[in-house]
Design a protein around this motif. Structure first.
Motif, PDB file in Angstrom:
ATOM      1  N   TRP A   1      -6.435   2.685   6.731  1.00 19.50           N
ATOM      2  CA  TRP A   1      -6.291   3.317   8.007  1.00 19.50           C
ATOM      3  C   TRP A   1      -6.126   2.352   8.977  1.00 19.50           C
ATOM      4  N   TYR A   2      -7.289   1.917   9.249  1.00 15.18           N
ATOM      5  CA  TYR A   2      -7.658   0.702  10.301  1.00 15.18           C
ATOM      6  C   TYR A   2      -6.783   0.273  10.998  1.00 15.18           C
ATOM      7  N   LYS A   3      -6.239  -0.491   9.728  1.00 17.06           N
ATOM      8  CA  LYS A   3      -5.736  -1.851   9.769  1.00 17.06           C
ATOM      9  C   LYS A   3      -4.230  -1.588   9.769  1.00 17.06           C
ATOM     10  N   GLU A   4      -3.374  -0.818   9.278  1.00 17.16           N
ATOM     11  CA  GLU A   4      -2.370  -0.203   8.830  1.00 17.16           C
ATOM     12  C   GLU A   4      -1.537   0.783   9.688  1.00 17.16           C
ATOM     13  N   GLY A   5      -2.818   1.476  10.733  1.00 13.08           N
ATOM     14  CA  GLY A   5      -2.725   2.853  11.453  1.00 13.08           C
ATOM     15  C   GLY A   5      -2.576   3.918  10.230  1.00 13.08           C
ATOM     16  N   ILE A   6      -3.072   4.635  11.390  1.00 16.72           N
ATOM     17  CA  ILE A   6      -2.789   6.297  10.374  1.00 16.72           C
ATOM     18  C   ILE A   6      -2.217   6.669   9.715  1.00 16.72           C
ATOM     19  N   PHE A   7      -1.066   6.901  10.714  1.00  9.32           N
ATOM     20  CA  PHE A   7      -0.077   7.317  10.437  1.00  9.32           C
ATOM     21  C   PHE A   7       0.803   6.765   9.347  1.00  9.32           C
ATOM     22  N   PHE A   8       1.556   5.516   9.667  1.00 10.49           N
ATOM     23  CA  PHE A   8       2.048   4.784   9.048  1.00 10.49           C
ATOM     24  C   PHE A   8       1.234   4.594   7.263  1.00 10.49           C
ATOM     25  N   THR A   9      -0.277   5.334   7.617  1.00  7.34           N
ATOM     26  CA  THR A   9      -1.095   4.512   5.792  1.00  7.34           C
ATOM     27  C   THR A   9      -0.578   5.992   5.464  1.00  7.34           C
ATOM     28  N   SER A  10      -0.697   7.046   5.916  1.00  8.12           N
ATOM     29  CA  SER A  10      -0.780   8.700   5.263  1.00  8.12           C
ATOM     30  C   SER A  10       0.610   8.903   4.672  1.00  8.12           C
ATOM     31  N   LEU A  11       1.512   7.993   5.401  1.00  5.92           N
ATOM     32  CA  LEU A  11       3.332   8.848   5.599  1.00  5.92           C
ATOM     33  C   LEU A  11       3.460   7.385   4.355  1.00  5.92           C
ATOM     34  N   ARG A  12       3.094   6.525   3.954  1.00  8.32           N
ATOM     35  CA  ARG A  12       3.185   5.716   2.654  1.00  8.32           C
ATOM     36  C   ARG A  12       3.022   6.346   1.655  1.00  8.32           C
ATOM     37  N   ASN A  13       1.477   6.575   1.355  1.00 11.25           N
ATOM     38  CA  ASN A  13       1.260   7.223   0.881  1.00 11.25           C
ATOM     39  C   ASN A  13       1.303   8.493   0.236  1.00 11.25           C
ATOM     40  N   SER A  14       1.935   8.681   1.121  1.00 14.33           N
ATOM     41  CA  SER A  14       2.751  10.001   0.826  1.00 14.33           C
ATOM     42  C   SER A  14       3.901  10.246  -0.639  1.00 14.33           C
ATOM     43  N   VAL A  15       4.970   9.233   0.184  1.00 15.88           N
ATOM     44  CA  VAL A  15       5.500   8.416   0.293  1.00 15.88           C
ATOM     45  C   VAL A  15       6.215   8.081  -1.409  1.00 15.88           C
ATOM     46  N   ILE A  16       5.126   7.409  -1.658  1.00 15.61           N
ATOM     47  CA  ILE A  16       4.447   6.642  -2.766  1.00 15.61           C
ATOM     48  C   ILE A  16       4.786   7.925  -4.045  1.00 15.61           C
TER      49      ILE A  16
ATOM     50  N   SER B   1       4.818  -0.468  -5.892  1.00 20.92           N
ATOM     51  CA  SER B   1       3.303  -1.495  -5.709  1.00 20.92           C
ATOM     52  C   SER B   1       4.021  -2.478  -4.482  1.00 20.92           C
ATOM     53  N   LYS B   2       5.171  -2.248  -4.556  1.00 17.87           N
ATOM     54  CA  LYS B   2       5.282  -3.817  -3.477  1.00 17.87           C
ATOM     55  C   LYS B   2       5.043  -3.024  -2.498  1.00 17.87           C
ATOM     56  N   TRP B   3       5.095  -1.656  -1.492  1.00 15.64           N
ATOM     57  CA  TRP B   3       5.153  -0.959  -0.538  1.00 15.64           C
ATOM     58  C   TRP B   3       3.992  -0.845  -0.271  1.00 15.64           C
ATOM     59  N   TYR B   4       2.584  -1.207  -1.232  1.00 18.31           N
ATOM     60  CA  TYR B   4       1.300  -0.742  -1.150  1.00 18.31           C
ATOM     61  C   TYR B   4       0.195  -2.141  -0.968  1.00 18.31           C
ATOM     62  N   LEU B   5       0.100  -3.073   0.211  1.00 18.08           N
ATOM     63  CA  LEU B   5      -0.269  -4.169   0.229  1.00 18.08           C
ATOM     64  C   LEU B   5      -1.880  -3.791  -0.065  1.00 18.08           C
ATOM     65  N   VAL B   6      -2.422  -5.131  -0.252  1.00 17.03           N
ATOM     66  CA  VAL B   6      -3.400  -5.152  -0.344  1.00 17.03           C
ATOM     67  C   VAL B   6      -4.476  -5.633   0.781  1.00 17.03           C
ATOM     68  N   ILE B   7      -5.134  -4.544   0.868  1.00 10.50           N
ATOM     69  CA  ILE B   7      -5.939  -4.144   2.204  1.00 10.50           C
ATOM     70  C   ILE B   7      -7.832  -5.016   2.732  1.00 10.50           C
TER      71      ILE B   7
END
Length: 225
Positions: free
Chosen positions: A189-204, A218-224
């Motif tokens: 959440w810190y590296k990708e941003g709270i809003f973006f991470t939450s939205l992307r996870n919900s969409v996936i 899986s291409k939308w979910y980067l290794v952190i």
């Protein structure tokens, strides 16, 4: 009740020692590191603690299945390398799994951050798990070993293997979402941003449930790390 802790890793040297030290305090039956080809000192840390290590191709489902294949405990406890459980949570899991009617379960989620937004996200994830039966790996899934092997382990999916597994586990028998928590790092959440991470996870999650191909998701979910 013998608990086998299985920790999938890939270049987790900066956090793994803390994770191993934390879970070791609970005196599980065994801790197994299942590594997907780390290029840092991850395996050196595992060796320092004298742990069982399984090395194979990368992929969380593959790695967790490989770790489970060598485990000898009554219960398999899958813990992310950046997560921890305290003594209260661990002992509650043990007590629950001594009830023969339970096939497995997971914890409530606590993202380790003082940010109000992440506290809300943690609470939402727990409610989602309890009421929609959507459970993910950062909630530290635990399962009776016999049930795991009867199910054939995790499906070999590149993403959402945890969601798929828990939904199949529920079909095997009663499961439980504990009120006690697992604490997971806020690094994504810190590296990708709270809003973006939450939205992307919900969409996936939504697209996966609708049958969208996991290899594309899986291409939308980067290794952190």
């Amino acid at each position: 009740m013998k608990i086998s802790v299985i920790i999938p890793t890939l270049n987790e040297a900066h956090i793994l020692e803390k994770t191993i030290s934390g879970i070791s305090r609970h005196s599980p039956h065994e801790i197994i590191i299942t590594d997907g080809g780390s290029e840092d000192s991850t395996l050196d840390i595992a060796e320092k603690f004298g742990l069982g290590v399984v090395v194979g191709p990368p992929g969380r489902a593959l790695q967790m299945n490989a770790g489970a294949g060598t485990a000898s405990g009554d219960v398999l406890f899958f813990l992310h390398a950046d997560s921890r459980v305290d003594e209260k949570s661990y002992q509650k899991m043990v007590a629950v799994m001594k009830q023969e009617n339970k096939v497995g379960g997971a914890f409530s989620l606590a993202i380790e951050s003082e940010k109000p937004a992440l506290k809300i996200i943690s609470n939402f994830a727990t409610l989602r798990a309890r009421h929609l039966n959507l459970v993910f790996g950062d909630q530290a899934i635990f399962v009776r070993a016999s049930a795991f092997h009867e199910m054939g382990g995790f499906s070999l999916l590149p993403i959402c293997e945890d969601l798929d597994f828990y939904r199949r586990l529920m079909a095997k028998g009663p499961t439980v979402i504990l009120e006690e928590k697992t604490f997971t790092s806020a690094r994504r959440w810190y590296k990708e941003g709270i809003f973006f991470t939450s939205l992307r996870n919900s969409v996936i999650t939504t697209l996966f449930l609708l049958g969208f191909p996991p290899r594309i998701l899986s291409k939308w979910y980067l290794v952190i790390r």
